[in-house]
Write a protein that holds these residues in place. Structure first.
Motif, PDB file in Angstrom:
ATOM      1  N   LEU A  71     -17.456  51.693   5.409  1.00 45.19           N
ATOM      2  CA  LEU A  71     -17.099  50.378   4.895  1.00 45.19           C
ATOM      3  C   LEU A  71     -17.190  50.401   3.382  1.00 45.19           C
ATOM      4  N   SER A  72     -16.402  49.533   2.737  1.00 48.12           N
ATOM      5  CA  SER A  72     -16.442  49.475   1.276  1.00 48.12           C
ATOM      6  C   SER A  72     -16.410  48.026   0.841  1.00 48.12           C
ATOM      7  N   ALA A  73     -17.050  47.780  -0.338  1.00 46.45           N
ATOM      8  CA  ALA A  73     -17.086  46.438  -0.898  1.00 46.45           C
ATOM      9  C   ALA A  73     -17.251  46.538  -2.397  1.00 46.45           C
ATOM     10  N   VAL A  74     -17.093  45.397  -3.060  1.00 48.05           N
ATOM     11  CA  VAL A  74     -17.237  45.344  -4.507  1.00 48.05           C
ATOM     12  C   VAL A  74     -18.334  44.345  -4.822  1.00 48.05           C
ATOM     13  N   LYS A  75     -19.374  44.845  -5.541  1.00 48.39           N
ATOM     14  CA  LYS A  75     -20.492  43.955  -5.850  1.00 48.39           C
ATOM     15  C   LYS A  75     -20.181  43.136  -7.085  1.00 48.39           C
ATOM     16  N   GLU A  76     -21.001  42.103  -7.312  1.00 45.92           N
ATOM     17  CA  GLU A  76     -20.806  41.247  -8.468  1.00 45.92           C
ATOM     18  C   GLU A  76     -21.420  41.878  -9.700  1.00 45.92           C
ATOM     19  N   ASN A  77     -20.840  41.557 -10.859  1.00 48.32           N
ATOM     20  CA  ASN A  77     -21.380  42.063 -12.114  1.00 48.32           C
ATOM     21  C   ASN A  77     -22.668  41.320 -12.486  1.00 48.32           C
ATOM     22  N   GLY A  78     -23.510  41.939 -13.267  1.00 46.46           N
ATOM     23  CA  GLY A  78     -24.701  41.274 -13.813  1.00 46.46           C
ATOM     24  C   GLY A  78     -25.978  41.546 -13.048  1.00 46.46           C
ATOM     25  N   SER A  79     -25.912  42.109 -11.878  1.00 45.29           N
ATOM     26  CA  SER A  79     -27.137  42.398 -11.111  1.00 45.29           C
ATOM     27  C   SER A  79     -26.891  43.632 -10.264  1.00 45.29           C
ATOM     28  N   THR A  80     -27.996  44.238  -9.798  1.00 45.21           N
ATOM     29  CA  THR A  80     -27.891  45.451  -8.995  1.00 45.21           C
ATOM     30  C   THR A  80     -27.557  45.091  -7.562  1.00 45.21           C
ATOM     31  N   PHE A  81     -27.188  46.135  -6.826  1.00 45.07           N
ATOM     32  CA  PHE A  81     -26.854  45.957  -5.423  1.00 45.07           C
ATOM     33  C   PHE A  81     -28.081  45.493  -4.630  1.00 45.07           C
ATOM     34  N   LEU A  82     -29.265  46.047  -4.930  1.00 49.55           N
ATOM     35  CA  LEU A  82     -30.485  45.665  -4.215  1.00 49.55           C
ATOM     36  C   LEU A  82     -30.830  44.202  -4.459  1.00 49.55           C
ATOM     37  N   ASP A  83     -30.666  43.759  -5.725  1.00 46.08           N
ATOM     38  CA  ASP A  83     -30.970  42.352  -6.009  1.00 46.08           C
ATOM     39  C   ASP A  83     -30.023  41.426  -5.261  1.00 46.08           C
ATOM     40  N   LEU A  88     -29.179  37.711  -0.568  1.00 45.55           N
ATOM     41  CA  LEU A  88     -28.501  37.373   0.695  1.00 45.55           C
ATOM     42  C   LEU A  88     -29.461  37.385   1.896  1.00 45.55           C
ATOM     43  N   GLY A  89     -30.774  37.615   1.634  1.00 49.49           N
ATOM     44  CA  GLY A  89     -31.779  37.490   2.691  1.00 49.49           C
ATOM     45  C   GLY A  89     -32.086  38.749   3.451  1.00 49.49           C
ATOM     46  N   VAL A  90     -31.738  39.899   2.901  1.00 49.78           N
ATOM     47  CA  VAL A  90     -32.056  41.158   3.591  1.00 49.78           C
ATOM     48  C   VAL A  90     -33.512  41.493   3.282  1.00 49.78           C
ATOM     49  N   PRO A  91     -34.333  41.709   4.307  1.00 47.32           N
ATOM     50  CA  PRO A  91     -35.746  42.042   4.068  1.00 47.32           C
ATOM     51  C   PRO A  91     -35.885  43.370   3.334  1.00 47.32           C
ATOM     52  N   GLU A  92     -36.981  43.486   2.576  1.00 45.55           N
ATOM     53  CA  GLU A  92     -37.198  44.709   1.817  1.00 45.55           C
ATOM     54  C   GLU A  92     -37.409  45.907   2.711  1.00 45.55           C
ATOM     55  N   ASP A  93     -38.047  45.716   3.881  1.00 44.66           N
ATOM     56  CA  ASP A  93     -38.262  46.851   4.760  1.00 44.66           C
ATOM     57  C   ASP A  93     -36.945  47.424   5.282  1.00 44.66           C
ATOM     58  N   LYS A  94     -35.914  46.550   5.444  1.00 46.39           N
ATOM     59  CA  LYS A  94     -34.607  47.037   5.874  1.00 46.39           C
ATOM     60  C   LYS A  94     -33.929  47.836   4.757  1.00 46.39           C
ATOM     61  N   LEU A  95     -34.206  47.393   3.505  1.00 50.17           N
ATOM     62  CA  LEU A  95     -33.574  48.112   2.393  1.00 50.17           C
ATOM     63  C   LEU A  95     -34.233  49.455   2.153  1.00 50.17           C
ATOM     64  N   ARG A  96     -35.604  49.526   2.408  1.00 51.18           N
ATOM     65  CA  ARG A  96     -36.296  50.796   2.213  1.00 51.18           C
ATOM     66  C   ARG A  96     -35.991  51.787   3.319  1.00 51.18           C
ATOM     67  N   SER A  97     -35.566  51.295   4.448  1.00 53.26           N
ATOM     68  CA  SER A  97     -35.365  52.194   5.584  1.00 53.26           C
ATOM     69  C   SER A  97     -34.025  52.942   5.519  1.00 53.26           C
ATOM     70  N   ILE A  98     -33.077  52.506   4.617  1.00 53.38           N
ATOM     71  CA  ILE A  98     -31.770  53.175   4.554  1.00 53.38           C
ATOM     72  C   ILE A  98     -31.782  54.228   3.448  1.00 53.38           C
ATOM     73  N   TYR A 100     -30.381  55.243   0.224  1.00 56.41           N
ATOM     74  CA  TYR A 100     -29.691  54.549  -0.848  1.00 56.41           C
ATOM     75  C   TYR A 100     -29.471  55.523  -2.003  1.00 56.41           C
ATOM     76  N   VAL A 101     -28.192  55.673  -2.400  1.00 55.93           N
ATOM     77  CA  VAL A 101     -27.850  56.549  -3.538  1.00 55.93           C
ATOM     78  C   VAL A 101     -27.516  55.646  -4.709  1.00 55.93           C
ATOM     79  N   PRO A 102     -28.359  55.598  -5.759  1.00 53.16           N
ATOM     80  CA  PRO A 102     -28.107  54.681  -6.872  1.00 53.16           C
ATOM     81  C   PRO A 102     -26.840  55.077  -7.650  1.00 53.16           C
ATOM     82  N   GLU A 103     -26.421  54.256  -8.594  1.00 55.99           N
ATOM     83  CA  GLU A 103     -25.213  54.473  -9.401  1.00 55.99           C
ATOM     84  C   GLU A 103     -25.339  55.727 -10.247  1.00 55.99           C
ATOM     85  N   ARG A 104     -24.317  56.587 -10.141  1.00 52.47           N
ATOM     86  CA  ARG A 104     -24.277  57.796 -10.951  1.00 52.47           C
ATOM     87  C   ARG A 104     -22.800  58.203 -11.148  1.00 52.47           C
ATOM     88  N   PRO A 105     -22.514  58.862 -12.190  1.00 56.50           N
ATOM     89  CA  PRO A 105     -21.105  59.227 -12.428  1.00 56.50           C
ATOM     90  C   PRO A 105     -20.650  60.304 -11.462  1.00 56.50           C
TER      91      PRO A 105
END
Length: 644
Positions: A71-83, A88-98, A100-105
């Motif tokens: 799946l693909s999407a476009v995030k909003e400018n001004g904040s990170t994907f995690l923020d 949007l109400g995603v618990p932190e434990d769900k975010l830590r369990s995946i 995650y590859v941060p932004e890199r060229p």
């Protein structure tokens, strides 16, 4: 040539490598974007634990589900994907369990972008510069190689032309045989202290064989032969002509002994300072370099310069002085023996009928040069092939001579019976006047069949080559030329436009007799008017009047007197011999063409010989070459058909 091939191969491999890099970067950096969804949908899937990996690159988010779906999407400018996910109400434990590859060229993408932005333009500029440099240095390549000579070199090992292929110019061949002997045995001349001419200038009318003779010298000497045209020195860039001259003579010195042949040297050898405003133009720079190179030869260089021109009068005097073009070889129009020899050269290897007489062909072509004779032989062969013959007959040559002089027959041209009758009397007038005037050439053919631009013509052939023209000859020729106009007036009481060309030629001849040849009893042996030429504007464009208006009136009156006396003379002859005029004209209307024997029989009152087919061309016509209106003494032009 080897370096050029390597360079081309290197450029091809470079393009292949660049193409591969582009495709690899696109494949590595792009991939499949998958199904496009919103961030809310991705947040729901994260909360449900369906996400295996999230890759964020700039504002682009790519999500890989545990079932392998992308799946693909476009995030909003001004904040990170995690923020944004926390918002949007995603618990932190769900975010830590995946995973995650941060932004890199993108490594390949960055390399590609950097290469396309900076490396490719630099590479193209360097490659183009290197290509131009190699092309300029590569032997035989002419790209941007303006300063190199365009001369073509013939080694002389396999000569295609020798002195045996050149005929009709025996004196010129003898002059050039000395050049050949010097190139073969220079010691014989040096031992006697002789110095071979540094330059040989071939001068003659167009078609007399100047270039052919230069090729024969190369073939006989067996030395390198550099051939170039005078116009090939000058280009659009200033200084190119002089540079090419330097390069040409440097090549010649390296291949010494050799011959340098410059064809049509008048293209660069004209008078200096003769241009509009006397400017020092590109031609003058080229000529100056030629002068320097020719006068700078060492005595042991053994390089001979040959040049050809048909306008020696416009060449710069510095080019013709001793030490440059020391020897001038004149190639004039061949005489009857020369024409016979030229015919024999061009007839080699051609199947000829038994009735072909080369000596008759030579007598039938006075004034013809070598190029004319070659054209006649070629036209005769074409005519024979058109008739599906196995051999070339005398009739084919006779027809070819007439075709070269007056053009092809136009039997399909439709004319009314009245016009046919007018043309018949017009041509009969020419022929009858010529018969009764002692200085006119014998009539060999009279025809009313249109040929070329003429509706009919009378053909007169001189019995021998002529070099001097007398006043009585001019007067008789003028009367003959006006015989057609006089016949029209006597028979029809009216005149037509058919005599326009006759009138023009007669007027020019009469004026030349008065102003150039001093043949006027009233004005005496004087020349009136000085011809002036602008070297860069071609032929005579003005005549300087060195006489008064009163003399001009006398000249006009004398010209008018000569023309009118010739016209009255023609009318008197035709009036006295009107029966002959009627007989010749009626026979022309009946047969359309009269040969010399038939015409003489009518004039002598004998029964003309039988003809097989009315309208066919008469046997054994012997036409002549074109004649200028006012031939200069010594030039020997030949008579022409008098058109209707």
């Amino acid at each position: 040539m080897v370096n050029s091939a390597r360079l081309r191969n290197g450029l091809i491999w470079l393009l292949i490598a660049v193409t591969l890099i582009v495709f690899l970067a696109m494949g590595r950096g792009g991939g499949s974007r998958g199904e496009s969804v919103s961030l809310t949908d991705i947040a729901a899937r994260l909360e449900a634990g369906e996400v295996k990996k999230v890759v964020v690159s700039g504002d682009y988010v790519q999500v890989e589900l545990k079932n392998g779906k992308i799946l693909s999407a476009v995030k909003e400018n001004g904040s990170t994907f995690l923020d944004q996910m926390k918002t949007l109400g995603v618990p932190e434990d769900k975010l830590r369990s995946i995973q995650y590859v941060p932004e890199r060229p993108n490594e390949w993408g960055g390399i590609l972008i950097a290469f396309l932005t900076y490396g490719l333009p630099v590479l193209l500029v360097v490659g183009l510069f290197y290509f131009i440099l190699r092309q300029a240095q590569a032997p035989g390549n002419q790209a941007f190689n303006f300063s190199k000579s365009r001369a073509r070199m013939f080694t002389g090992e396999r000569p295609t032309v020798t002195f045996d292929d050149v005929a009709g110019v025996d004196e010129a061949k003898q002059e050039l045989q000395e050049v050949v002997e010097f190139l073969k045995e220079p010691e014989k001349f040096i031992a006697l202290g002789a110095r071979i001419p540094k330059g040989v200038l071939l001068v003659g009318p167009p078609g007399t064989g100047k270039t052919l003779l230069a090729k024969a010298v190369s073939g006989e000497a067996g030395v390198p032969f550099f051939s170039i045209s005078g116009s090939e020195f000058v280009e659009m860039f200033v200084g190119v002509g002089a540079a090419r001259v330097r390069d040409l003579f440097e090549q010649a010195k390296r291949h010494s002994p050799c011959i340098v042949f410059i064809d049509e040297i008048d293209a660069v050898g004209r008078y200096r300072g003769a241009g509009i405003g006397g400017s020092h133009d590109e031609r003058e720079q080229t000529l100056n370099q030629i002068l320097v190179e020719m006068d700078g030869f060492d005595t042991d260089t053994n390089v001979i310069v040959m040049a050809a021109t048909n306008r020696p009068d416009i060449l710069d005097p510095a080019l013709l002085r001793p030490g440059r073009f020391d020897r001038r070889v004149i190639l004039d129009r061949p005489d009857v023996k020369g024409r016979e020899a030229i015919f024999r050269v061009h007839l080699r290897g051609k199947p000829l009928d038994d009735d072909v007489d080369v000596s008759v062909l030579a007598r039938a072509t006075p004034g013809f040069v070598g190029a004319d004779i070659a054209n006649v032989v070629n036209e005769a062969a074409i005519l024979a092939a058109r008739k599906n013959k196995k051999k070339i007959s005398m009739k084919d040559f006779e027809e070819a001579i007439e075709k070269v002089i007056a053009g092809p027959e136009r039997k399909s041209r439709l004319i009314t019976e009245r016009e046919k009758r007018i043309i018949a009397y017009h041509e009969a007038g020419h022929a009858v006047v010529a018969y009764y005037l002692p200085n006119c050439d014998p009539v060999h053919k009279v025809t009313i069949i249109p040929r070329g631009m003429a509706g009919g013509y009378t053909l007169a052939l001189p019995e021998e080559d002529r070099t001097l023209w007398t006043r009585s000859k001019f007067l008789d020729d003028m009367a003959m030329a006006l015989g057609g106009r006089a016949a029209e007036e006597i028979i029809f009481g009216d005149i037509t436009t058919g005599a326009a060309e006759d009138l023009e030629r007669v007027t020019e001849l009469a004026r030349a007799m008065v102003t150039r040849y001093g043949m006027s009893e009233k004005l005496g042996p004087m020349v009136f008017g000085k011809k002036e030429e602008l070297i860069f504007l071609g032929k005579e464009i003005a005549e300087q009047r060195d006489y008064s208006d009163a003399v001009a009136q006398e000249i006009d009156a004398e010209v008018r007197r000569l023309v009118m006396e010739a016209y009255e003379r023609a009318k008197r002859i035709l009036t006295e011999h009107r029966d002959k005029l009627e007989a010749v004209a009626q026979k022309l209307i009946e047969m359309e063409t009269l040969d010399a024997e038939t015409f003489r029989a009518i004039m002598e009152g004998r029964t003309p010989p039988e003809r097989k087919a009315p309208g066919a061309a008469g046997p054994a016509p012997q036409p002549a070459a074109p004649q200028p209106s006012a031939p200069a003494p010594g030039t020997g032009p030949a008579p022409v058909p008098v058109p209707a």
